[in-house]
Design an enzyme around this catalytic site. Sequence first.
Site, PDB file in Angstrom:
ATOM      1  N   LEU A 103      38.329  46.517  40.825  1.00  0.00           N
ATOM      2  CA  LEU A 103      37.593  47.420  41.603  1.00  0.00           C
ATOM      3  C   LEU A 103      35.896  47.529  41.336  1.00  0.00           C
ATOM      4  O   LEU A 103      35.179  48.138  41.827  1.00  0.00           O
ATOM      5  CB  LEU A 103      38.236  48.899  41.686  1.00  0.00           C
TER       6      LEU A 103
ATOM      7  N   ALA B  77      32.961  49.702  43.260  1.00  0.00           N
ATOM      8  CA  ALA B  77      32.057  48.766  43.981  1.00  0.00           C
ATOM      9  C   ALA B  77      32.324  47.675  44.801  1.00  0.00           C
ATOM     10  O   ALA B  77      31.727  47.636  46.022  1.00  0.00           O
ATOM     11  CB  ALA B  77      30.825  48.079  42.935  1.00  0.00           C
ATOM     12  N   HIS B  78      33.509  47.124  44.481  1.00  0.00           N
ATOM     13  CA  HIS B  78      34.003  46.167  45.364  1.00  0.00           C
ATOM     14  C   HIS B  78      35.528  46.049  45.007  1.00  0.00           C
ATOM     15  O   HIS B  78      35.864  46.263  43.920  1.00  0.00           O
ATOM     16  CB  HIS B  78      33.404  44.745  44.989  1.00  0.00           C
ATOM     17  N   GLN B  79      36.225  45.536  45.910  1.00  0.00           N
ATOM     18  CA  GLN B  79      37.641  45.146  45.706  1.00  0.00           C
ATOM     19  C   GLN B  79      37.716  43.481  45.604  1.00  0.00           C
ATOM     20  O   GLN B  79      37.445  42.812  46.522  1.00  0.00           O
ATOM     21  CB  GLN B  79      38.636  45.843  46.906  1.00  0.00           C
TER      22      GLN B  79
END
Length: 540
Positions: A299, A473-475
């Site tokens: 994540l 921030a991102h998956q």
Amino acid sequence: MHVIDSIDLHKLLTEKGLQVTQDPHKNAIKIKCDAVIVGSGCGGGVAAATLASSGLKVVVLEKGSYFGPADYSPFEGPSMEKLYELGGSLPSIDGQFAILAGSTVGGGSAVNWSACIKTPESVLKEWTDECKIPVFGSNEYVSAMDIVCERIGVTEDCEEEGFQNQVLCKGCKNLGFDIEKVPRNSSSRHYCGSCGFGCRRGDKKGTDKTWLVDAVNNGTVILTACKAEKFMLERNTTMISTRKMKCTGVIATTLNKNITKKLQIEAKVTISACGALHTPLLMYSSGLKNPNIGRNLRLHPVLMSWGYFPDSDSDIEGKAVDGGIITSVHKVLGPNNNVQAIIETPSLGPGQYTALCPWVSGLDFKQRMLKFSRTAHLITIVKDRGSGEVHMGGRVTYRFDATDRENLQAGLRRSLRVLVAAGAVEVGTHRSDGQKLKCKGVSKEELEEFLDTVFSVGGPLFGGDKWMVHTTAHQMGSCKMGRNEKDGGVDENGESWEAEGLYVCDASVLPTAIGVNPMITVMSTAYCLSKRIAAKIQNL
């Protein structure tokens, strides 16, 4: 493609050269094509363009809607509702993480913050040597990154930095810390602080402005407001394949209330590109059992610091929402010069700010909001070793690694130093007790004492009166590539170990976290995989 009812859909698809029939027994519309892609983001857009350029008939399914620059709203509420998964309110089960994921044509590329950072060499080496995925150590992948950057117009120039990036640069300079420019998929003049709600200037070049345009120009059909339900799997009778099942397409439903029939898209290859949160769900609903599906979710955990810069006391001009969102980055180095964390600047509207702010009192909250326009936020992002899992129904759990907490702490403390060095009169975190420090007249010893109280603590359900909500921030990584079915959910070509003809071309396939903004990595990976898929179809 805009349609009114089933008859309209049948006509328009036929005009596009697709074979369309009605199946009254199953109350379905059958559509035949060469490739069907679920999702239109960084992976799906690139895959669609690559396959279509090879002369293949491609259909893209996107459950979100299409918006052009004139359609984007300048307000948070409508933007979050239209462009993000669950309106931007997707928490982990324990409330420790707030997760943002794009849900529109273009996916994350339509709402991300434009950062275009190539896959770090250390990550490529890790994926090649330790994970044993050869493509990441190849000239093929290096070339793909160059092709991707050229197509989306990446530039390293920035003519004018916004308020928050000025703060980051000034603080780092005053402390003698290195600061690097961040390439963006926009012009050097791009000065838009609202790209997280869609770029109303039309300057940012996401897949909706680039790869998907290429795909459509080569005959691709994009069906919006169309949700995939499950893959069509049957017993594999191919003697040369070790996979027990074969994928023949996907069954989907449309959110158009005038179309009551299901869509049955039959294809030579089926590609899941609906992101690290939804690809596992689609595989679950299809009956796939590989133990890596849904696991290894990374994540890029985030903690924020803030600093207040009154107009009268600072030479830094602008407001918190002005300028390019990310134009500079500072790397926090640990032992052996390993990167512990990166510090960047976020897009944060007043509504999002209120959701993160701790409640101390009504007066405190009012004062915070009055200061909002001149409050700079810095985000600390770590390449997480810990991982999570996407469960049935879309629930997300996550297990923190102790090293990740240490790295978050190091980055959070560093960001507070940067804010103080840039001239903030007050700094703090979003810890539940309203942790902050008045900077005027503070000695070095007092600053160190304050920083010693800054930690990465648990979420609201972990007990205690001091907690934090971490953002993400991102998956990535929830259907990772692996050398065999024990190591990953797909092979090095992105093909499912369980079903022939079923591929994944999104952030799910990445073996580990990257530690930087992943758009270029996802697009480059999708480019390599889709090139291989196209070659395989043409040899059938």
